[in-house]
Scaffold this motif. Sequence first.
Motif, PDB file in Angstrom:
ATOM      1  N   UNK A 166       0.823  -1.214   0.000  1.00  0.00           N
ATOM      2  CA  UNK A 166       0.000   0.000   0.000  1.00  0.00           C
ATOM      3  C   UNK A 166       0.857   1.264   0.000  1.00  0.00           C
ATOM      4  N   UNK A 167       2.101   1.137   0.472  1.00  0.00           N
ATOM      5  CA  UNK A 167       3.013   2.282   0.500  1.00  0.00           C
ATOM      6  C   UNK A 167       4.095   2.172  -0.578  1.00  0.00           C
ATOM      7  N   UNK A 168       3.886   1.287  -1.572  1.00  0.00           N
ATOM      8  CA  UNK A 168       4.819   1.114  -2.699  1.00  0.00           C
ATOM      9  C   UNK A 168       6.200   0.643  -2.244  1.00  0.00           C
ATOM     10  N   UNK A 169       6.200  -0.212  -1.229  1.00  0.00           N
ATOM     11  CA  UNK A 169       7.434  -0.800  -0.722  1.00  0.00           C
ATOM     12  C   UNK A 169       7.380  -2.300  -0.968  1.00  0.00           C
ATOM     13  N   UNK A 170       8.477  -2.843  -1.477  1.00  0.00           N
ATOM     14  CA  UNK A 170       8.569  -4.277  -1.767  1.00  0.00           C
ATOM     15  C   UNK A 170       9.377  -4.943  -0.653  1.00  0.00           C
ATOM     16  N   UNK A 171       8.834  -6.000  -0.065  1.00  0.00           N
ATOM     17  CA  UNK A 171       9.528  -6.766   0.974  1.00  0.00           C
ATOM     18  C   UNK A 171      10.035  -8.072   0.362  1.00  0.00           C
ATOM     19  N   UNK A 172      11.347  -8.260   0.375  1.00  0.00           N
ATOM     20  CA  UNK A 172      11.937  -9.478  -0.167  1.00  0.00           C
ATOM     21  C   UNK A 172      11.960 -10.611   0.850  1.00  0.00           C
ATOM     22  N   UNK A 173      11.989 -10.284   2.126  1.00  0.00           N
ATOM     23  CA  UNK A 173      12.025 -11.341   3.147  1.00  0.00           C
ATOM     24  C   UNK A 173      11.525 -10.773   4.471  1.00  0.00           C
ATOM     25  N   UNK A 174      10.787 -11.621   5.207  1.00  0.00           N
ATOM     26  CA  UNK A 174      10.281 -11.279   6.530  1.00  0.00           C
ATOM     27  C   UNK A 174      10.524 -12.480   7.425  1.00  0.00           C
ATOM     28  N   UNK A 175      11.153 -12.277   8.582  1.00  0.00           N
ATOM     29  CA  UNK A 175      11.469 -13.391   9.469  1.00  0.00           C
ATOM     30  C   UNK A 175      11.398 -12.952  10.926  1.00  0.00           C
ATOM     31  N   UNK A 176      10.870 -13.842  11.779  1.00  0.00           N
ATOM     32  CA  UNK A 176      10.893 -13.641  13.230  1.00  0.00           C
ATOM     33  C   UNK A 176      12.197 -14.231  13.748  1.00  0.00           C
ATOM     34  N   UNK A 177      13.092 -13.396  14.216  1.00  0.00           N
ATOM     35  CA  UNK A 177      14.421 -13.856  14.626  1.00  0.00           C
ATOM     36  C   UNK A 177      14.533 -14.133  16.115  1.00  0.00           C
ATOM     37  N   UNK A 178      13.623 -13.621  16.916  1.00  0.00           N
ATOM     38  CA  UNK A 178      13.731 -13.823  18.373  1.00  0.00           C
ATOM     39  C   UNK A 178      12.340 -13.818  18.979  1.00  0.00           C
TER      40      UNK A 178
END
Length: 285
Positions: A166-178
């Motif tokens: 919605x804000x014209x941002x592309x996310x290549x990866x999302x991870x819960x690290x902790x």
Amino acid sequence: MAAGGGQAVSFLTNVARAAIGLGVGASLLNASLYTVDGGQRAVLFDRFRGVLDETVGEGTHFLVPWLQKPYIFDIRTRPHTFTSNSGTKDLQMVNLTLRLLSRPDVSRLPTIFTSLGTEYDEKVLPSIGNEVLKAVVAQFNADQLLTERPHVSALVRDALIRRARDFNIVLDDVAITHLSYGAEFSQAVEKKQVAQQEAERSKFLVARAEQERRAAVIRAEGESEAAKLISEATAAVGTGILQLRRIEAAREIAATLSRSPNVVYLPGANNMLLGLNPTSMAPGR
């Protein structure tokens, strides 16, 4: 002499004018050029037309001095990490650390610059990250965050990708690290584990006692059956079987004592088997 001095002054004046002209020209040329490095894109702002719709690629480009100004965007993927304190479905507090790899949508850079500016990621990602984390974590109990962690991560990733688009941002990866729990929940988990271990130990003790009881019953039944058989054999054939058992026992005892280096004297036969008198066991007496 005067004519020569006038010529020299005229020559120096012309040189000064040429130098000034060259300096002004070089300054104008330098002000008219800008460079976009690799991994970057530029957005031009025009004082009359506003932000231009075209995105400028890599290389050296011309602009109109004072009238136009370039704004450089880094379009390479960049990491972002932030922490959120969220509540679960069973009202437990958990601390989550989320790592994102983001980049801008190149075709939408003019829109990003108009609405968010060059620091678009710092303005958007922390807010939508906390929003999505709290919404997803609230759907699960505290223990489910561990047992169903891949499912939780997938929900967070899908929701963040939609919100960032919605804000014209592309996310290549999302991870819960902790992932960590509060002190009260950690103590409750520890007490639960101790209680489970005690319950398992109690079950083991009960099972062992049951096995020992069954073994004692079986052993008693065996001894009773053996005594019954001996009694029946004695009644049927007399004390001959007792004499045979007595001889076998005496042989085993004598063999055991003969192998012992501490025995120097073997007692008499009547003292070896408690003075068993066969005549007293005759039938009818």
